[in-house]
Design an enzyme around this catalytic site. Structure first.
Site, PDB file in Angstrom:
ATOM      1  N   CYS A  73       0.812  -1.220   0.000  1.00  0.00           N
ATOM      2  CA  CYS A  73       0.000   0.000   0.000  1.00  0.00           C
ATOM      3  C   CYS A  73       0.844   1.267   0.000  1.00  0.00           C
ATOM      4  O   CYS A  73       0.321   2.352  -0.262  1.00  0.00           O
ATOM      5  CB  CYS A  73      -0.916   0.011   1.228  1.00  0.00           C
ATOM      6  SG  CYS A  73      -0.018   0.050   2.808  1.00  0.00           S
ATOM      7  N   ARG A 158      -9.849   0.077   5.321  1.00  0.00           N
ATOM      8  CA  ARG A 158      -9.157  -0.525   4.189  1.00  0.00           C
ATOM      9  C   ARG A 158     -10.154  -0.739   3.052  1.00  0.00           C
ATOM     10  O   ARG A 158     -11.342  -0.978   3.286  1.00  0.00           O
ATOM     11  CB  ARG A 158      -8.513  -1.861   4.566  1.00  0.00           C
ATOM     12  CG  ARG A 158      -7.285  -1.738   5.471  1.00  0.00           C
ATOM     13  CD  ARG A 158      -6.152  -1.012   4.775  1.00  0.00           C
ATOM     14  NE  ARG A 158      -4.932  -0.947   5.549  1.00  0.00           N
ATOM     15  CZ  ARG A 158      -4.600   0.040   6.371  1.00  0.00           C
ATOM     16  NH1 ARG A 158      -5.463   1.048   6.567  1.00  0.00           N
ATOM     17  NH2 ARG A 158      -3.451   0.056   6.997  1.00  0.00           N
TER      18      ARG A 158
END
Length: 443
Positions: A73, A158
């Site tokens: 990420c 998320r």
């Protein structure tokens, strides 16, 4: 009911593995670049992951029903440089995932990443990812979920992306639970192995606690981050920046202004000294600050102007600390003004105070960024943080606390993944039994 075969890419501590195994799945392939996590995965799951996915031949990967991947990420995170696909080390790894999907054609996939993925590069990154997946024949859906939506006391938003070679018409995201959580549910009472607070950390928190005690009861503490270095500063920020002034007029461009905590810049003889007297956030090479930064600066200066009479006698107490400890976020609006009753986290953005209902989001953290349990004046333990990620069933965690906290910060929450995967597999009558829920607000 057939056995689900899955692969676990960027496997880390194995959050996807735990989730799919609970649904009766068998892992037939895993990939993880860190050798110490490969060793741990073998201990915990009996399979040693392959290494760098960039050098894995997709043709050689066993056939499987579900591909899972929490692809890195950092290229998309707001906390990083946000280089996205341009990040030479990690930004292109999604394309390795796509290549495996192209070659092996699993029926389903579940991907996880940070919410900023959806907004990165003005939405172009997500558009590119979605288009790529759809061209491979997948129907795609996406939603933003956090463990606290499902009774786990951690706020950790998320993005989950699911895909199916068949229709997703029957797919429904798992129900978000409307329930209050408590961090107490994952804590031990004064565990003997907990890391205690350093003298500097205790001193810093005591100084900010004094700030809270000096704040008059009639003054509402703001929700925006308090940047003490802006209290007394006068450098321009609305229509120009210190960098633009320095570029235009050299040392004279910074003359006549006040920098961090009201330091008079004009008395400093060198341009380097004047530049260093500014807050670090004011030294960025920008002709104009972004709106969010202007708002923070403006709000902080107004707060100081309204409250200078009681702030000034306190202000010198914070000067000895590093810049990040001179910032303060009070996320306990209306709560008792006592730092030691809350959950605390030190971040580059400042000292954050949170209610004890949840923990802050675990990050790929250093030991000093682990959440602090204020009422016990200690950091959370590795075991407690593992519970926040629903990974406390693992046989082993990394021996080094530093490596353990880093891995937990990078991990997926296995319980959230299990709920998402179950809902996805429910669209296939040959896998798991039906489970009904309502569609969530899309990310």
């Amino acid at each position: 009911m057939k056995t689900i075969r899955f692969i676990d890419l960027f496997s880390g501590l194995g959050g996807f593995h735990i989730a799919l195994a609970r649904l009766g799945g068998t892992c037939v392939f895993a990939a993880e670049i860190e050798s110490h996590l490969q060793d741990l995965y073998l201990v915990n799951f009996g399979i040693r992951p392959n290494g760098d996915i960039r050098f894995v031949n997709a043709e050689g990967i066993p056939d499987h029903d579900v591909l899972t991947a929490g692809f890195p990420c950092q290229p998309f995170s707001k906390a990083g440089e946000q280089l996205g696909f341009e990040c030479t080390e990690q930004g292109s790894l999604f394309h390795n995932v796509a290549e495996i999907l192209r070659v092996k054609k699993p029926k389903f996939f579940v991907l996880e990443n940070v919410p900023n993925l959806m907004k990165h590069d003005g939405g172009k990154t997500w558009s590119s990812i979605k288009t790529t997946l759809e061209k491979l024949g997948y129907e795609v859906d996406v939603a933003k979920l956090s463990p606290h939506n499902f009774g786990i006391p951690q706020i950790r938003d998320r993005v989950y992306i699911v895909g199916s070679l068949g229709s997703l018409r029957k797919f429904v995201w798992p129900n978000k639970l409307d329930m209050e959580t408590s961090i107490q549910s994952v804590l031990d009472v004064n565990p003997p192995n907990a890391k205690r607070l350093s003298a500097q950390v205790q001193s810093c928190l005591n100084v900010w606690n004094e700030f809270l005690s000096k704040c008059p009861k009639g003054v509402e503490l703001p929700s925006f981050p308090l940047w003490s270095m802006e209290w007394g500063a006068t450098y321009p920020f609305e229509s120009t920046t210190p960098w633009a002034l320095k570029k235009k007029s050299g040392i004279d461009g910074l003359k006549g202004f006040k920098g961090s905590h009201g330091e008079k810049i004009g008395y400093i003889k060198t341009i380097e000294g004047r530049w260093a007297a500014l807050p670090s956030h004011a030294r960025t090479e920008q002709a104009e600050f972004p709106k969010w930064k202007k708002d923070f600066i403006r709000n902080n200066r107004q707060f100081y102007e309204d409250n200078a009479s009681w702030i000034n006698p306190w202000l010198e107490n914070v000067l000895s600390f590093p810049s990040s400890l001179q910032k303060f976020e009070w996320n306990v609006k209306g709560g008792e003004r006592d730092i030691w009753k809350y959950v605390i986290q030190f971040r580059a953005s400042g000292v954050r105070i949170k209610r004890p209902t949840t923990a802050p989001s675990l990050i790929a953290m250093t030991d000093t960024q682990v959440p602090i349990i204020g009422w016990e004046k200690r950091y959370m333990t590795v075991t407690e943080c593992a519970r926040l990620q629903s990974l406390d069933d693992l046989i082993e965690l990394p021996e080094s606390p530093t490596k353990a906290f880093h891995a937990l910060g990078n991990a997926v929450n296995s319980h959230v993944v299990e709920l998402v995967a179950r809902a996805l597999l429910n669209t296939d009558e040959n896998t798991v039994s039906p489970r009904h829920g309502k569609t969530l607000e899309k990310a």
